[in-house]
Design an enzyme around this catalytic site. Structure first.
Site, PDB file in Angstrom:
ATOM      1  CG  HIS A  18      -2.730  -6.269  10.333  1.00  0.00           C
ATOM      2  ND1 HIS A  18      -1.514  -6.012   9.738  1.00  0.00           N
ATOM      3  CD2 HIS A  18      -3.325  -5.062  10.528  1.00  0.00           C
ATOM      4  CE1 HIS A  18      -1.382  -4.705   9.583  1.00  0.00           C
ATOM      5  NE2 HIS A  18      -2.460  -4.109  10.047  1.00  0.00           N
ATOM      6  CD  GLU A  49      -1.456  -0.139   3.615  1.00  0.00           C
ATOM      7  OE1 GLU A  49      -2.215   0.836   3.694  1.00  0.00           O
ATOM      8  OE2 GLU A  49      -1.505  -1.103   4.388  1.00  0.00           O
ATOM      9  CB  CYS A 106      -2.557  -4.179   6.334  1.00  0.00           C
ATOM     10  SG  CYS A 106      -2.008  -2.542   6.822  1.00  0.00           S
TER      11      CYS A 106
HETATM   12  N1  COA Z   1       1.900   4.091  30.472  1.00  0.00           N
HETATM   13  C1  COA Z   1       1.311   2.966  30.026  1.00  0.00           C
HETATM   14  N2  COA Z   1       0.285   2.975  29.094  1.00  0.00           N
HETATM   15  C2  COA Z   1      -0.112   4.181  28.623  1.00  0.00           C
HETATM   16  C3  COA Z   1       0.476   5.386  29.044  1.00  0.00           C
HETATM   17  C4  COA Z   1       1.539   5.314  30.018  1.00  0.00           C
HETATM   18  N3  COA Z   1       2.146   6.404  30.468  1.00  0.00           N
HETATM   19  N4  COA Z   1      -0.125   6.408  28.402  1.00  0.00           N
HETATM   20  C5  COA Z   1      -1.075   5.855  27.587  1.00  0.00           C
HETATM   21  N5  COA Z   1      -1.066   4.514  27.726  1.00  0.00           N
HETATM   22  C6  COA Z   1      -1.884   3.518  27.022  1.00  0.00           C
HETATM   23  C7  COA Z   1      -3.335   3.930  26.859  1.00  0.00           C
HETATM   24  O1  COA Z   1      -4.100   3.608  28.025  1.00  0.00           O
HETATM   25  C8  COA Z   1      -3.726   3.120  25.645  1.00  0.00           C
HETATM   26  O2  COA Z   1      -3.984   1.781  26.026  1.00  0.00           O
HETATM   27  P1  COA Z   1      -5.371   1.077  25.617  1.00  0.00           P
HETATM   28  O3  COA Z   1      -5.463   1.148  24.123  1.00  0.00           O
HETATM   29  O4  COA Z   1      -5.215  -0.316  26.120  1.00  0.00           O
HETATM   30  O5  COA Z   1      -6.434   1.870  26.285  1.00  0.00           O
HETATM   31  C9  COA Z   1      -2.452   3.109  24.792  1.00  0.00           C
HETATM   32  O6  COA Z   1      -1.391   3.446  25.693  1.00  0.00           O
HETATM   33  C10 COA Z   1      -2.464   4.134  23.666  1.00  0.00           C
HETATM   34  O7  COA Z   1      -2.780   5.371  24.235  1.00  0.00           O
HETATM   35  P2  COA Z   1      -3.837   6.337  23.501  1.00  0.00           P
HETATM   36  O8  COA Z   1      -4.025   7.548  24.304  1.00  0.00           O
HETATM   37  O9  COA Z   1      -5.064   5.552  23.111  1.00  0.00           O
HETATM   38  O10 COA Z   1      -2.947   6.646  22.205  1.00  0.00           O
HETATM   39  P3  COA Z   1      -3.213   7.603  20.995  1.00  0.00           P
HETATM   40  O11 COA Z   1      -4.551   8.213  21.022  1.00  0.00           O
HETATM   41  O12 COA Z   1      -2.071   8.551  20.971  1.00  0.00           O
HETATM   42  O13 COA Z   1      -3.108   6.637  19.712  1.00  0.00           O
HETATM   43  C11 COA Z   1      -3.481   4.774  18.258  1.00  0.00           C
HETATM   44  C12 COA Z   1      -3.165   5.229  19.702  1.00  0.00           C
HETATM   45  C13 COA Z   1      -3.323   3.265  18.154  1.00  0.00           C
HETATM   46  C14 COA Z   1      -4.922   5.176  17.931  1.00  0.00           C
HETATM   47  C15 COA Z   1      -2.499   5.484  17.290  1.00  0.00           C
HETATM   48  O14 COA Z   1      -1.192   5.022  17.545  1.00  0.00           O
HETATM   49  C16 COA Z   1      -2.798   5.284  15.820  1.00  0.00           C
HETATM   50  O15 COA Z   1      -3.578   6.048  15.252  1.00  0.00           O
HETATM   51  N6  COA Z   1      -2.160   4.287  15.160  1.00  0.00           N
HETATM   52  C17 COA Z   1      -2.255   4.067  13.743  1.00  0.00           C
HETATM   53  C18 COA Z   1      -3.508   3.326  13.307  1.00  0.00           C
HETATM   54  C19 COA Z   1      -3.593   1.967  13.806  1.00  0.00           C
HETATM   55  O16 COA Z   1      -2.602   1.417  14.228  1.00  0.00           O
HETATM   56  N7  COA Z   1      -4.812   1.389  13.740  1.00  0.00           N
HETATM   57  C20 COA Z   1      -5.067   0.058  14.282  1.00  0.00           C
HETATM   58  C21 COA Z   1      -5.918  -0.818  13.403  1.00  0.00           C
HETATM   59  S1  COA Z   1      -5.177  -1.267  11.831  1.00  0.00           S
END
Ligand code: COA
Length: 388
Positions: free
Chosen positions: A233, A79, A111
């Site tokens: 994945h 992709e 993916c």
């Molecule tokens: N210590 C431990 N864990 C922590 C933390 C800390 N200090 N701060 C945050 N976390 C945890 C959160 O609780 C969360 O856990 P959970 O998902 O089990 O609730 C995790 O870390 C991620 O934190 P969050 O605030 O949700 O992160 P974010 O909003 O910055 O983004 C994604 C997370 C995955 C949405 C982001 O990385 C993303 O957009 N990724 C790309 C798209 C993707 O991967 N999609 C998935 C499907 S293909």
């Protein structure tokens, strides 16, 4: 199905950014990346590596183990395509000196497309005994600097030889499918970085686990007790942990009995490379085969493939006895022990370097690469080189 994965090889680039360094630069607690996402490092492609060089580098050791003249199908799943028209597989076909009597094309659905390529290749090869297909999954995951997706970036490629006498995994016929038009992650033609609604994407991923399992269970009559391991994945490794909880719920199984032990061995490589999009699921499978202490011969492995947009598939295969003799475990270990750490500034400089779009001759500085490099462009044509 009398076909499957005969050989599997993984490749990632020679540079990485430690997520501690990224956390410092972004003013974020590093535990968010380490514990919250389950990620430690991200592979970074230098300017002279791309999906073609990574795909060819993953495939090269496989071509040393089969007769390249027997390859009559090359499916390149990606992709992060480098051309709107020409299949990236044709560059690889030339770099690997494959025969001209060969069908070569590129496959796309986020993916998921590596799985489509694998299953199409297996169906083809089932009726072509003695012939081989080469399936390549290769991607560079890029999000905007400072965006929530940034710590999940990465890159890498998996190459698989597929034939009717597989030495690693024989695929089974049953599969569970789910297709739905959603906008959870996409990359318009005018953008280099993907756009993603991350939380929504994770939600759709989990719904798709449930839907594909329901279909698979209906088709096969199997329960979770019929599986030894599950590969998911991996946009980041904690996604697999959430998915396993969802799978247990959908399959009416207790998460305590079918928990992390089914998935842990598949997560190590991804936590060191970051997301490799099409390659992530198969990177996880290679990692599991390389690192599982238990002999997995004759055991059933479940696979959940997800592509945003969205397309999901749950399928399975049986590991072949004697598979360990055909793994590239030492080669994979050497890849990870021979990487150069980047400073934050070098990472940002590489991120911001773009291939010029004016068509004039352009030559890239030489960075550390694998056996192939992307040398530059001339007259709008990409030039690839074999090293050494
Ligand atoms: N210590 C431990 N864990 C922590 C933390 C800390 N200090 N701060 C945050 N976390 C945890 C959160 O609780 C969360 O856990 P959970 O998902 O089990 O609730 C995790 O870390 C991620 O934190 P969050 O605030 O949700 O992160 P974010 O909003 O910055 O983004 C994604 C997370 C995955 C949405 C982001 O990385 C993303 O957009 N990724 C790309 C798209 C993707 O991967 N999609 C998935 C499907 S293909």
């Amino acid at each position: 199905m009398k076909a499957g994965i005969d050989l599997i090889s993984f490749y990632t680039t020679k540079y990485y950014l430690d997520l501690k360094t990224l956390a410092e630069a972004r003013g974020v607690d590093a535990d968010k990346f380490h514990i919250g996402l389950g990620q430690h490092r991200m592979s970074v492609p230098p300017p002279d590596e791309d999906i073609v060089t990574m795909g060819a580098s993953a495939a090269l050791p496989l071509m040393e183990r089969i007769d390249p003249e027997s390859v009559e199908l090359v499916l390149f799943a990606t992709e992060s395509g480098v051309d709107q028209s020409k299949a990236a597989g044709l560059f690889v076909h030339e770099l690997l000196q494959l025969p001209s009597r060969c069908r070569v094309l590129e496959v796309k659905e986020a993916c998921y497309s590596g799985t489509a390529a694998l299953r199409f290749a297996a169906s083809e090869m089932e009726r072509r005994p003695g012939r081989n297909a080469l399936v390549i999954c290769s991607d560079v995951a890029r999000y905007d600097l400072g965006s929530p997706g940034e710590p999940t970036q990465g890159c890498g490629a998996v190459a698989m030889v597929v034939n009717s006498t597989p030495r690693i995994l024989e695929l089974e016929d049953a599969c569970g499918l789910h297709a739905e038009d959603v906008m959870d992650f996409w990359r318009p033609n005018y953008r280099d970085e993907a756009l993603v609604d991350g939380k929504y994407s994770a939600k759709v991923y989990l719904t798709t686990v449930a839907r594909t399992w329901e279909h698979y269970a209906e088709e096969s009559g199997r329960s979770l007790a019929d599986f030894s391991r599950i590969c998911y994945h991996l946009p980041f490794t904690n996604m697999a942990r959430k998915a396993q909880v969802q799978l247990c719920r959908s399959a009416g199984a207790n998460a305590r009995d079918y928990g992390n032990a089914m998935i842990d061995e598949s997560l190590g490589y991804n936590s060191q490379t970051g997301n490799c999009y099409t390659a992530s699921l198969y990177e996880g499978f290679a990692c599991m085969l390389d690192t599982a202490e238990e002999d997995l011969s004759e055991s059933r492995i479940g696979f959940f493939s997800y592509g945003s947009g969205c397309m999901g598939e749950f399928f399975s295969g049986i590991v072949k006895p004697g598979y360990r003799q055909h793994l590239l475990t030492d080669r994979h270990a050497a890849l990870f022990s021979d990487r150069t750490e980047l400073s934050y500034q070098s990472y940002e400089d590489i991120f911001n370097l773009k291939v010029p779009a004016d068509g004039w001759d352009y030559v890239f500085a030489e960075y550390r690469t694998g056996p192939f490099r992307f040398g530059g462009v001339s007259g709008h044509k990409r030039i690839y080189e074999k090293m050494g």
